[in-house]
Design a protein around this motif. Structure first.
Motif, PDB file in Angstrom:
ATOM      1  N   LEU A 177      34.489  47.801  33.742  1.00 37.31           N
ATOM      2  CA  LEU A 177      35.359  48.275  34.821  1.00 37.31           C
ATOM      3  C   LEU A 177      36.814  47.980  34.473  1.00 37.31           C
ATOM      4  CD1 LEU A 177      35.540  49.286  37.870  1.00 37.31           C
ATOM      5  CD2 LEU A 177      35.587  46.863  38.491  1.00 37.31           C
ATOM      6  N   ASP A 178      37.659  48.984  34.657  1.00 40.41           N
ATOM      7  CA  ASP A 178      39.099  48.752  34.565  1.00 40.41           C
ATOM      8  C   ASP A 178      39.569  48.373  35.967  1.00 40.41           C
ATOM      9  OD1 ASP A 178      41.828  48.807  34.443  1.00 40.41           O
ATOM     10  OD2 ASP A 178      41.991  50.842  33.653  1.00 40.41           O
ATOM     11  N   VAL A 179      39.892  47.109  36.156  1.00 39.15           N
ATOM     12  CA  VAL A 179      40.255  46.668  37.516  1.00 39.15           C
ATOM     13  C   VAL A 179      41.564  47.280  37.992  1.00 39.15           C
ATOM     14  CG1 VAL A 179      39.014  44.474  37.690  1.00 39.15           C
ATOM     15  CG2 VAL A 179      41.267  44.517  36.630  1.00 39.15           C
ATOM     16  N   MET A 180      42.293  47.921  37.100  1.00 38.83           N
ATOM     17  CA  MET A 180      43.532  48.570  37.508  1.00 38.83           C
ATOM     18  C   MET A 180      43.303  50.021  37.902  1.00 38.83           C
ATOM     19  SD  MET A 180      45.504  46.132  37.605  1.00 38.83           S
ATOM     20  CE  MET A 180      47.124  46.862  37.880  1.00 38.83           C
TER      21      MET A 180
ATOM     22  N   CYS B 123      39.998  34.536  37.745  1.00 39.03           N
ATOM     23  CA  CYS B 123      40.906  35.408  36.995  1.00 39.03           C
ATOM     24  C   CYS B 123      41.513  34.541  35.895  1.00 39.03           C
ATOM     25  CB  CYS B 123      41.961  35.937  37.957  1.00 39.03           C
ATOM     26  SG  CYS B 123      43.163  36.985  37.155  1.00 39.03           S
ATOM     27  N   MET B 124      40.782  34.437  34.809  1.00 34.61           N
ATOM     28  CA  MET B 124      41.091  33.434  33.801  1.00 34.61           C
ATOM     29  C   MET B 124      41.698  34.106  32.559  1.00 34.61           C
ATOM     30  SD  MET B 124      39.798  30.869  35.501  1.00 34.61           S
ATOM     31  CE  MET B 124      39.438  29.502  34.407  1.00 34.61           C
ATOM     32  N   SER B 125      42.941  33.760  32.289  1.00 33.06           N
ATOM     33  CA  SER B 125      43.658  34.304  31.126  1.00 33.06           C
ATOM     34  C   SER B 125      43.688  35.826  31.119  1.00 33.06           C
ATOM     35  CB  SER B 125      43.019  33.805  29.821  1.00 33.06           C
ATOM     36  OG  SER B 125      43.187  32.429  29.691  1.00 33.06           O
TER      37      SER B 125
ATOM     38  N   GLY C 103      37.110  23.444  27.565  1.00 34.75           N
ATOM     39  CA  GLY C 103      38.425  22.865  27.831  1.00 34.75           C
ATOM     40  C   GLY C 103      38.909  23.186  29.228  1.00 34.75           C
ATOM     41  N   ARG C 104      38.393  24.266  29.786  1.00 36.17           N
ATOM     42  CA  ARG C 104      38.843  24.666  31.114  1.00 36.17           C
ATOM     43  C   ARG C 104      37.878  24.225  32.203  1.00 36.17           C
ATOM     44  NH1 ARG C 104      39.923  30.695  29.812  1.00 36.17           N
ATOM     45  NH2 ARG C 104      38.471  30.343  28.106  1.00 36.17           N
ATOM     46  N   VAL C 105      36.561  24.427  31.982  1.00 36.24           N
ATOM     47  CA  VAL C 105      35.646  24.058  33.073  1.00 36.24           C
ATOM     48  C   VAL C 105      35.672  22.561  33.341  1.00 36.24           C
ATOM     49  CG1 VAL C 105      34.083  26.035  32.873  1.00 36.24           C
ATOM     50  CG2 VAL C 105      33.587  23.973  31.594  1.00 36.24           C
TER      51      VAL C 105
ATOM     52  N   VAL D 277      36.918  38.481  36.896  1.00 34.44           N
ATOM     53  CA  VAL D 277      37.668  39.646  36.423  1.00 34.44           C
ATOM     54  C   VAL D 277      38.136  39.388  34.997  1.00 34.44           C
ATOM     55  CG1 VAL D 277      39.765  40.979  36.781  1.00 34.44           C
ATOM     56  CG2 VAL D 277      38.465  40.173  38.734  1.00 34.44           C
ATOM     57  N   GLY D 278      37.825  40.299  34.088  1.00 32.75           N
ATOM     58  CA  GLY D 278      38.239  40.128  32.692  1.00 32.75           C
ATOM     59  C   GLY D 278      37.388  39.067  32.013  1.00 32.75           C
ATOM     60  N   CYS D 279      36.075  39.298  32.014  1.00 26.43           N
ATOM     61  CA  CYS D 279      35.136  38.241  31.573  1.00 26.43           C
ATOM     62  C   CYS D 279      34.970  38.192  30.059  1.00 26.43           C
ATOM     63  CB  CYS D 279      33.777  38.441  32.237  1.00 26.43           C
ATOM     64  SG  CYS D 279      32.968  39.983  31.764  1.00 26.43           S
ATOM     65  N   ASN D 280      35.532  39.167  29.329  1.00 28.39           N
ATOM     66  CA  ASN D 280      35.344  39.232  27.881  1.00 28.39           C
ATOM     67  C   ASN D 280      33.847  39.276  27.585  1.00 28.39           C
ATOM     68  OD1 ASN D 280      35.600  37.856  24.871  1.00 28.39           O
ATOM     69  ND2 ASN D 280      37.423  39.018  25.392  1.00 28.39           N
ATOM     70  N   SER D 281      33.328  38.454  26.649  1.00 32.54           N
ATOM     71  CA  SER D 281      31.888  38.555  26.382  1.00 32.54           C
ATOM     72  C   SER D 281      31.070  37.515  27.156  1.00 32.54           C
ATOM     73  CB  SER D 281      31.605  38.483  24.879  1.00 32.54           C
ATOM     74  OG  SER D 281      32.329  37.444  24.302  1.00 32.54           O
TER      75      SER D 281
ATOM     76  N   CYS E   7      33.281  41.488  35.241  1.00 34.65           N
ATOM     77  CA  CYS E   7      33.659  42.809  34.733  1.00 34.65           C
ATOM     78  C   CYS E   7      34.734  42.699  33.664  1.00 34.65           C
ATOM     79  CB  CYS E   7      34.108  43.711  35.875  1.00 34.65           C
ATOM     80  SG  CYS E   7      35.512  43.096  36.759  1.00 34.65           S
ATOM     81  N   ASP E   8      34.739  43.692  32.812  1.00 33.16           N
ATOM     82  CA  ASP E   8      35.741  43.766  31.757  1.00 33.16           C
ATOM     83  C   ASP E   8      35.972  45.233  31.416  1.00 33.16           C
ATOM     84  OD1 ASP E   8      36.929  41.451  29.683  1.00 33.16           O
ATOM     85  OD2 ASP E   8      36.990  43.501  28.891  1.00 33.16           O
ATOM     86  N   ILE E   9      37.159  45.520  30.943  1.00 33.58           N
ATOM     87  CA  ILE E   9      37.515  46.899  30.602  1.00 33.58           C
ATOM     88  C   ILE E   9      36.809  47.368  29.325  1.00 33.58           C
ATOM     89  CG2 ILE E   9      39.541  46.302  29.185  1.00 33.58           C
ATOM     90  CD1 ILE E   9      41.056  48.578  30.570  1.00 33.58           C
TER      91      ILE E   9
HETATM   92  N1  SAH Z   1      38.322  35.393  31.125  1.00 37.23           N
HETATM   93  C1  SAH Z   1      37.965  35.141  29.748  1.00 37.23           C
HETATM   94  C2  SAH Z   1      38.544  36.171  28.786  1.00 37.23           C
HETATM   95  C3  SAH Z   1      40.062  36.308  28.824  1.00 37.23           C
HETATM   96  S1  SAH Z   1      40.653  37.506  27.665  1.00 37.23           S
HETATM   97  C4  SAH Z   1      38.405  33.770  29.357  1.00 37.23           C
HETATM   98  O1  SAH Z   1      39.336  33.235  29.945  1.00 37.23           O
HETATM   99  O2  SAH Z   1      37.808  33.217  28.420  1.00 37.23           O
HETATM  100  C5  SAH Z   1      41.251  38.735  28.781  1.00 37.23           C
HETATM  101  C6  SAH Z   1      40.170  39.722  29.141  1.00 37.23           C
HETATM  102  O3  SAH Z   1      40.662  40.580  30.169  1.00 37.23           O
HETATM  103  C7  SAH Z   1      39.783  40.631  27.964  1.00 37.23           C
HETATM  104  O4  SAH Z   1      38.425  40.547  27.672  1.00 37.23           O
HETATM  105  C8  SAH Z   1      40.202  42.022  28.433  1.00 37.23           C
HETATM  106  O5  SAH Z   1      39.378  43.054  27.938  1.00 37.23           O
HETATM  107  C9  SAH Z   1      40.170  41.886  29.954  1.00 37.23           C
HETATM  108  N2  SAH Z   1      41.017  42.856  30.649  1.00 37.23           N
HETATM  109  C10 SAH Z   1      42.320  43.128  30.422  1.00 37.23           C
HETATM  110  N3  SAH Z   1      42.738  44.114  31.220  1.00 37.23           N
HETATM  111  C11 SAH Z   1      41.685  44.454  32.006  1.00 37.23           C
HETATM  112  C12 SAH Z   1      41.506  45.423  33.024  1.00 37.23           C
HETATM  113  N4  SAH Z   1      42.490  46.242  33.399  1.00 37.23           N
HETATM  114  N5  SAH Z   1      40.287  45.518  33.612  1.00 37.23           N
HETATM  115  C13 SAH Z   1      39.283  44.697  33.238  1.00 37.23           C
HETATM  116  N6  SAH Z   1      39.387  43.774  32.257  1.00 37.23           N
HETATM  117  C14 SAH Z   1      40.582  43.662  31.646  1.00 37.23           C
END
Ligand code: SAH
Length: 265
Positions: free
Chosen positions: A127-130, A156-158, A37-39, A63-67, A102-104
């Motif tokens: 990685l915790d990007v914060m 930086c998606m969602s 739906g996004r790409v 950033v925040g790639c989930n799985s 990366c994802d936390i």
């Molecule tokens: N980008 C994907 C997943 C979004 S869900 C998509 O749009 O489909 C948000 C993701 O951000 C989660 O997997 C969560 O673990 C990650 N996230 C939240 N805070 C984070 C942080 N401080 N560092 C890295 N990842 C983080």
């Protein structure tokens, strides 16, 4: 009669699946918020257009790639690879992209690595990007392998809502400022404000009192607009375009660093 509106992932999960996911680290996020739906809102040849004579390989940061489902979908789409094409040898747009995701959440990263169809080009890291120290160390080390100091494009998606809820207004500004310093282009999909309410409600139910500052966030309302203001007000970036909105009202905003204009990369 208007078609029923598809809700955003955070809203759907708030009703049906209240798992403890304080960072948005839902284990099945892409089922509720499908990558397609996004790409499909992005031009398939976008990389060719943005980097007609750009560096090779192109370096991307997700950033925040989930799985990793969206990372892989973005990789395929932006390189013009077909769904079943497993090899990036002959990308339609003639670009080579190395994507660092990366994802936390370490469990999500482990799953992303296990399922990756492009282990040579897409790498994953917990990685915790914060965490400013860890992030700087890790990302600089990655970039220096290519003798580079910035990524060509960041995704930086969602993610912005989770950063905002967990780290407040200052955290969101710091996060966006950091991304703008490290990415020549930045594609952002901000969650709209209505998702904040649902997420804060759900997390409060889980006893996460640290979300109470949700009520006092001064950055609120039209989040696409507010994020655009933050990224552009000091002249660091400019908004290139908005790739429309998905069926649940989210915009994909593409920003370009003004460093690029100066250096003409
Ligand atoms: N980008 C994907 C997943 C979004 S869900 C998509 O749009 O489909 C948000 C993701 O951000 C989660 O997997 C969560 O673990 C990650 N996230 C939240 N805070 C984070 C942080 N401080 N560092 C890295 N990842 C983080």
């Amino acid at each position: 009669m208007a078609a029923p509106r598809t809700e955003g992932a955070e809203e759907m999960l708030s009703g049906s699946e209240p798992g403890a996911a304080p960072y948005g680290n839902f284990p099945n996020y892409s089922r509720f918020h499908p990558p397609e739906g996004r790409v499909r809102l992005l031009p398939p040849a976008l990389l060719g257009r943005l980097f007609p004579a750009g560096p090779s390989p192109l370096l991307g940061l997700d950033v925040g790639c989930n799985s990793g489902e969206l990372s892989v979908a973005l990789y395929r789409h932006l390189l013009g690879l077909q769904e079943n094409e497993a090899s990036p040898d002959q990308p339609v747009v003639g670009k080579i992209l190395n994507l660092l995701c990366c994802d936390i959440d370490a469990a999500l990263i482990e799953r992303a690595e296990r399922c990756s169809p492009f282990p040579g080009s897409i790498s994953y890291a917990t990685l915790d990007v914060m965490d400013a120290g860890a992030r700087e160390l890790f990302l600089s080390a990655y970039l220096s392998r290519f003798s580079r100091s910035t990524f060509d494009i960041g995704f930086c998606m969602s993610v912005t809502m989770w950063i905002h809820l967990n780290h407040g207004d200052d955290g969101l500004v710091e996060f966006l400022t950091y991304l703008s310093s490290r990415c020549n282009y930045l594609l952002i999909e901000p969650q709209p404000w209505k998702c904040y309410r649902a997420a804060a409600r759900r997390l409060r139910k889980l006893g996460r009192n640290d979300f109470d500052h949700f009520r006092s966030l001064a950055i609120n309302g039209d989040m696409a607009e507010r994020i655009t203001q933050i990224l552009t007000e000091d002249g660091a970036m400019e908004l290139v375009c908005c790739f429309g909105s998905t069926s649940w009202d989210r915009s994909l905003l593409l920003f370009k660093s003004n460093r690029l204009t100066q250096k003409q990369l």
